[in-house]
Motif scaffolding. Sequence first.
Motif, short mmCIF file in Angstrom:
data_model
loop_
_atom_site.label_atom_id
_atom_site.label_comp_id
_atom_site.label_asym_id
_atom_site.label_seq_id
_atom_site.Cartn_x
_atom_site.Cartn_y
_atom_site.Cartn_z
N PHE B 31 28.67 7.45 26.04
CA PHE B 31 28.59 7.74 24.61
C PHE B 31 27.12 7.92 24.22
CE2 PHE B 31 32.57 5.72 25.32
CZ PHE B 31 33.45 6.41 24.48
N CYS B 32 26.90 8.92 23.37
CA CYS B 32 25.53 9.17 22.92
C CYS B 32 25.34 8.72 21.49
CB CYS B 32 25.22 10.67 23.01
SG CYS B 32 25.07 11.25 24.69
N GLY B 38 13.90 6.69 13.58
CA GLY B 38 13.87 5.54 12.68
C GLY B 38 15.19 5.26 11.99
N CYS B 39 16.27 5.93 12.44
CA CYS B 39 17.55 5.71 11.74
C CYS B 39 18.31 4.50 12.29
CB CYS B 39 18.42 6.97 11.81
SG CYS B 39 19.07 7.29 13.44
N GLY B 40 17.85 3.95 13.42
CA GLY B 40 18.48 2.72 13.92
C GLY B 40 19.17 2.86 15.27
N LYS B 41 18.91 3.97 15.96
CA LYS B 41 19.57 4.18 17.27
C LYS B 41 19.13 3.08 18.27
CE LYS B 41 17.66 8.21 17.82
NZ LYS B 41 16.87 8.39 16.61
N SER B 42 17.81 2.92 18.41
CA SER B 42 17.30 1.91 19.35
C SER B 42 17.71 0.51 18.91
CB SER B 42 15.77 1.98 19.43
OG SER B 42 15.39 3.24 19.91
N ALA B 171 20.25 10.10 22.82
CA ALA B 171 19.89 11.46 23.26
C ALA B 171 19.70 12.34 22.03
CB ALA B 171 20.99 12.03 24.15
N HIS B 172 18.54 13.00 21.97
CA HIS B 172 18.22 13.80 20.79
C HIS B 172 18.81 15.21 20.82
CE1 HIS B 172 15.71 11.11 18.59
NE2 HIS B 172 15.06 10.78 19.67
N THR B 173 18.77 15.83 22.01
CA THR B 173 19.12 17.25 22.03
C THR B 173 20.60 17.47 22.38
OG1 THR B 173 18.63 17.56 24.36
CG2 THR B 173 16.79 17.80 22.85
N ALA B 174 21.14 18.53 21.81
CA ALA B 174 22.55 18.89 22.07
C ALA B 174 22.74 19.20 23.54
CB ALA B 174 22.93 20.09 21.21
N PHE B 186 26.88 10.26 15.50
CA PHE B 186 25.75 10.80 14.73
C PHE B 186 25.39 9.82 13.62
CE2 PHE B 186 27.54 14.57 16.72
CZ PHE B 186 26.40 15.18 17.20
N LEU B 187 24.12 9.47 13.61
CA LEU B 187 23.68 8.50 12.61
C LEU B 187 22.86 9.23 11.54
CD1 LEU B 187 22.38 5.69 15.02
CD2 LEU B 187 24.64 5.91 14.05
N THR B 188 23.18 8.97 10.30
CA THR B 188 22.41 9.56 9.19
C THR B 188 21.96 8.40 8.29
OG1 THR B 188 24.27 11.10 9.21
CG2 THR B 188 22.47 11.56 7.67
N PRO B 189 20.65 8.31 8.07
CA PRO B 189 20.20 7.21 7.23
C PRO B 189 20.62 7.38 5.77
CG PRO B 189 18.34 8.56 7.98
CD PRO B 189 19.58 9.14 8.57
N PRO B 190 20.95 6.33 5.05
CA PRO B 190 21.08 4.96 5.54
C PRO B 190 22.37 4.79 6.35
CG PRO B 190 21.70 5.06 3.24
CD PRO B 190 21.26 6.43 3.61
N VAL B 191 22.26 4.14 7.51
CA VAL B 191 23.43 3.98 8.38
C VAL B 191 24.30 2.87 7.81
CG1 VAL B 191 24.21 3.52 10.72
CG2 VAL B 191 22.09 4.77 10.35
N THR B 192 25.48 3.21 7.46
CA THR B 192 26.34 2.22 6.80
C THR B 192 27.82 2.50 7.07
OG1 THR B 192 26.89 1.28 4.64
CG2 THR B 192 26.21 3.58 4.63
N GLY B 193 28.61 1.46 7.04
CA GLY B 193 30.07 1.59 7.15
C GLY B 193 30.58 1.87 8.56
N GLN B 194 31.76 2.44 8.62
CA GLN B 194 32.44 2.71 9.87
C GLN B 194 31.84 3.95 10.57
OE1 GLN B 194 35.46 1.08 11.21
NE2 GLN B 194 34.88 2.32 12.99
N LEU B 195 31.50 3.82 11.84
CA LEU B 195 31.00 4.95 12.61
C LEU B 195 32.02 5.28 13.70
CD1 LEU B 195 27.31 3.76 13.20
CD2 LEU B 195 28.11 5.30 11.42
N SER B 196 32.09 6.56 14.04
CA SER B 196 33.03 6.95 15.10
C SER B 196 32.39 8.01 15.99
CB SER B 196 34.30 7.54 14.52
OG SER B 196 34.84 6.67 13.58
#
Lengths: 262, 200
Positions: B31-32, B38-42, B171-174, B186-196
């Motif tokens: 899974f990527c 700075g959106c919280g991946k690491s 991983a940044h690139t497609a 895919f994370l979009t700031p602010p990262v919140t709620g259920q992610l899939s």
Amino acid sequence: MTRSISAPERPLWQRILVGCGVAIFWPAVWYALAAWVNKPYLLPGPQAVAVTLFGLCRTAAFWQAAALSLLRVVAGFAAAVVTGCLLAVLTVRFRMLRAMIAPLLRIIRCVPVASFILLAFIWIKSQMLPGVIAFLMVLPLIWGNVEKGLRQTDVRLLELARVCRLSPGRTWLHIRIPSVMPYLLPAMTTGLGFAWKSGVAAEVIGHTAGSIGQHMYEAKLYIEMPELFAWTVLIVVLSLGIEALLTMLLRRVARRFPEVTG
Amino acid sequence: MKIAWEQVTFSYGEKPLLRDVTLTLPERGIFCLSGPSGCGKSTLLRLLAGLEAPQSGAVCVPVGWRIGPVFQEDRLLPWRTVLENVALFAADPGAAETALERVGLAEWSKAFPHQLSGGMARRAALARAVAMRPDLLLLDEPFNGLDPDLRRQIADLLLEGRDERLTVVVAHTAEDRQMLRAQTVFLTPPVTGQLSPVQE
């Protein structure tokens, strides 16, 4: 990561020539000064000192004094290295202990060695005095450096060890100890010099029986200047010899840590 | 058994980086994580590795799972050779050499980290993680500093283990994500709620 660029090393013959030049220059200065003063009871020449040293070498007392002084100083030094390292581990781990120990070791570092010798002379046997004084002089140095090394350990490597569940023993062996080496090795070389100077000073003031210091004290008492110089030469030779041995040993250790020790 | 961030809130300062984040992953597969800097991946990886604790919520990783990490920095021990670096964490003595061969560093096994290029050090870090034979492989930008051929080689190595372990990759690139044939969160700031995770 930085690399140092140094000038190419001089050829062997040049180094030998320079070495010989230095080895001749200073005795020549000494010889000229002694000839100028022309009072052997104040400043004996290198020749007189060499003859006296040769004479002393043929006595059992000389070798006994050398061996005992060496033993005491090295014992004090080794005890300081072991205690300093252990203390550093504990003070890094326990803040309260550090708060208690750190001021004491800083005070020890500031107190003149003569004060310690005179105080310790009252409390302990003169046979123990050189070792104890060498120990006290080296201990703060080793503790301070090892503690600094432990605090400078790369947190990112410790994180790696934590995630990969490296055991505490292996973390110490492979991460913490190598991190401390660049701080410990120079401290040991400097500490050995401290140990010699303070140890022999303690022998002189404490009149430690059968020691180099006692022989020096007696030579001074009877204004036997060539003998005083001869004992001093012995100290220099022993000090340089043991420093060379330590350096050799540390180089072997440093080979295991090429990047950290440079 | 599941690997999950359950209603996780986490912040480095006052402003929450992750708020009530929930994400569940199966125990096998690749899974990527993708999104702007700075959106919280690491941070999601650090939470999974146990290096950070959430301010609220829970992070679930099965007890006894071995975690093989590759951080953004290579974190190689500078006083050990490449082989020693890998062998120190390897599951068995042979695993280190095999992993180095797989990442194309067998000839450099006796070199020290300062003698390696950035890309080589990256591969050494990856070999170290793979040699652990982990249940969970956490890779933070593993393709950084690698040329396309090496990316392909590393992606193949990761794909080989996809049925044996869970691999979470930042991983940044497609292109990288496609090479791994992975589902992506895919994370979009602010990262919140259920992610899939979704298939690109």
